[in-house]
Design an enzyme around this catalytic site. Sequence first.
Site, short mmCIF file in Angstrom:
data_model
loop_
_atom_site.label_atom_id
_atom_site.label_comp_id
_atom_site.label_asym_id
_atom_site.label_seq_id
_atom_site.Cartn_x
_atom_site.Cartn_y
_atom_site.Cartn_z
N LYS A 41 -49.07 -20.98 3.23
CA LYS A 41 -47.70 -20.57 2.90
C LYS A 41 -47.35 -20.96 1.48
CE LYS A 41 -44.04 -23.30 4.18
NZ LYS A 41 -43.11 -23.54 3.08
N ASN A 42 -47.64 -22.24 1.14
CA ASN A 42 -47.17 -22.74 -0.15
C ASN A 42 -47.92 -22.16 -1.34
OD1 ASN A 42 -45.30 -24.17 1.24
ND2 ASN A 42 -46.26 -26.19 0.97
N CYS A 46 -30.77 -29.01 1.48
CA CYS A 46 -31.91 -28.64 2.31
C CYS A 46 -32.03 -29.73 3.36
CB CYS A 46 -33.15 -28.58 1.44
SG CYS A 46 -34.65 -28.51 2.36
N ARG A 53 -32.93 -31.61 -2.97
CA ARG A 53 -34.08 -31.10 -3.72
C ARG A 53 -33.53 -30.35 -4.91
NH1 ARG A 53 -37.63 -28.20 0.85
NH2 ARG A 53 -39.36 -28.41 -0.57
N ASP A 66 -45.85 -33.21 4.09
CA ASP A 66 -45.76 -32.14 5.09
C ASP A 66 -46.56 -32.44 6.36
OD1 ASP A 66 -44.13 -30.75 3.42
OD2 ASP A 66 -45.55 -29.16 2.92
N ARG A 116 -40.88 -20.20 10.30
CA ARG A 116 -40.89 -20.02 8.84
C ARG A 116 -42.28 -20.22 8.25
NH1 ARG A 116 -36.46 -23.05 5.41
NH2 ARG A 116 -37.92 -22.19 3.90
C1 UD1 Z 1 -43.31 -28.02 -2.22
C2 UD1 Z 1 -43.70 -27.45 -0.87
C3 UD1 Z 1 -43.28 -28.38 0.25
C4 UD1 Z 1 -43.83 -29.79 0.01
C5 UD1 Z 1 -43.43 -30.26 -1.38
C6 UD1 Z 1 -44.03 -31.62 -1.73
C7 UD1 Z 1 -43.53 -25.06 -1.23
C8 UD1 Z 1 -42.85 -23.79 -0.89
N1 UD1 Z 1 -43.04 -26.18 -0.69
O1 UD1 Z 1 -41.89 -28.05 -2.29
O2 UD1 Z 1 -43.80 -27.86 1.49
O3 UD1 Z 1 -43.26 -30.66 0.97
O4 UD1 Z 1 -43.86 -29.32 -2.38
O5 UD1 Z 1 -45.41 -31.58 -1.63
O6 UD1 Z 1 -44.53 -25.06 -1.92
N2 UD1 Z 1 -37.63 -32.78 -7.61
C9 UD1 Z 1 -36.64 -33.07 -8.51
N3 UD1 Z 1 -36.34 -32.16 -9.48
C10 UD1 Z 1 -36.97 -30.95 -9.57
C11 UD1 Z 1 -37.99 -30.65 -8.64
C12 UD1 Z 1 -38.30 -31.59 -7.65
O7 UD1 Z 1 -36.05 -34.14 -8.46
O8 UD1 Z 1 -36.65 -30.16 -10.48
C13 UD1 Z 1 -37.97 -33.75 -6.53
C14 UD1 Z 1 -37.52 -33.23 -5.17
O9 UD1 Z 1 -36.16 -33.54 -4.92
C15 UD1 Z 1 -38.46 -33.96 -4.24
C16 UD1 Z 1 -39.74 -34.07 -5.06
O10 UD1 Z 1 -39.36 -33.86 -6.42
O11 UD1 Z 1 -38.00 -35.24 -3.96
C17 UD1 Z 1 -40.83 -33.11 -4.66
O12 UD1 Z 1 -40.40 -31.80 -4.86
P1 UD1 Z 1 -41.39 -30.60 -5.20
O13 UD1 Z 1 -42.77 -31.08 -5.42
O14 UD1 Z 1 -40.75 -29.81 -6.29
O15 UD1 Z 1 -41.34 -29.79 -3.88
P2 UD1 Z 1 -41.19 -28.25 -3.69
O16 UD1 Z 1 -41.96 -27.53 -4.74
O17 UD1 Z 1 -39.75 -27.91 -3.51
#
Ligand code: UD1
Length: 418
Positions: free
Chosen positions: A22-23, A116, A121, A304, A396
């Site tokens: 998915k990711n 979320c 996030r 995850d 999902r």
């Molecule tokens: C992706 C995955 C999700 C997985 C996560 C962490 C997808 C669709 N989802 O989510 O399944 O659990 O990686 O491996 O690929 N953060 C910030 N600022 C930002 C971006 C992130 O503070 O601009 C923080 C988030 O709040 C969170 C952490 O960084 O605490 C990890 O987020 P991130 O790696 O970005 O996760 P996603 O890409 O949303």
Amino acid sequence: MEKFVVEGGSRLEGTVKASGAKNSCLKLMAAAVMGDGPSTIGNVPDIADVRTMIEVLRYIGLEVSLAEGELTIKPVESPVLEAPYELVQRMRASVVVLGALLARFGKARVAMPGGCNIGTRQIDLHLRGLEQMGAKLGISHGYVEAEAPRLTGAHIYLDFASMGATENLLMAAALAEGRTVLDNAAKEPEVADLVGFLSKMGARIEGAGTSTIVVEGVGSLKGAEHAVIGDRIEAGTFLLAGAVTRGEVNVTGIVPGHLEMVVEKMREAGCDVEEGEDSLSVSVPGTVKGIEISTLPYPGFPTDLQPQMQVLLTTADGTSFVTENIFDNRFMVVDELNRLGADIKTKDHHAVVRGVEKLSGAPVTATDLRAGAALVLAGLIAEGVTEVYRIEHIDRGYDRFAEKLTSLGADIRRVEAS
Ligand code: UD1
């Protein structure tokens, strides 16, 4: 509304194939927006999030068709440069179209993702990186509005190795003028898969899978063909399903190395995990022991799989310590597991899991995708019947979850929830 009804007590046995990740798939779909010609993506999982991303792409104006696990995406000359709130609030990952649209068409308007279930996030890292590449950003009426006739390469250091920010910025950098260096980039295999796809489209990228990715911007990208890598999180969920039921499960369709830390921790807990060329199999020769786990960005233990791993530890011999470092609310599942008889106490981002002899079936509610999977796994070993509500969360991201579990011998039914 539907629910799963799980009758506990079956020992899972057999082989199951992991679907496409998915990711990775969602990001490849966004990247296809940047091609001058059509792209074909294979090994597409049959999940609700992919259907939502199809809606995002169609809203933008692209022609998208899906048949037998293969997506064809045809870009258009003058798309709608927007991802609307209705779709972004349904699936936060939609924000990755921001970098792609901005880089390809010079403009984009994307709804700010709201709260979320698994915690705050933000997208500050995505936005800061785009600004460093010369984008003019504004936030108005709940939307990020971005503009840049042509982005320019920059040296960007991510405060946190965010997957989403790395992917958004990678796409933006692929069509920017000059060189972009992304430092402290996410090293997840799904990011490397996106780089593989972008490279086939004509992008010049080095360092995928390491924390420094260097992108030499090119003037245009073409369409490409690519097959999505196997879903390591789905695979890990089935391996853990095998382990919690003290069964023997073989998962194919994956790169075993993508689950190295998970395998390591399962072995530490007393599981026997065998590695094949594109498969992993698990059995449990003796007792499961309490262990310590701490979630971290790849190659650390994936957040995850943390809830599903906790299920294994609920009936371990001894006490386990779990630390969640990625998301604030990933322990919401704990209250539900305790309703099934688990003994878990949490404080801040730490959980202490005391092994109990058995779980007992009860009605429970999935609070997010992985919590939902974990509750089904708990239901497999709970005495009697467990009803899992809000299974739209599971739909999902898990392709035919109940069907695959049934093929391994689980007693699980999808029924209307009144
Ligand atoms: C992706 C995955 C999700 C997985 C996560 C962490 C997808 C669709 N989802 O989510 O399944 O659990 O990686 O491996 O690929 N953060 C910030 N600022 C930002 C971006 C992130 O503070 O601009 C923080 C988030 O709040 C969170 C952490 O960084 O605490 C990890 O987020 P991130 O790696 O970005 O996760 P996603 O890409 O949303």
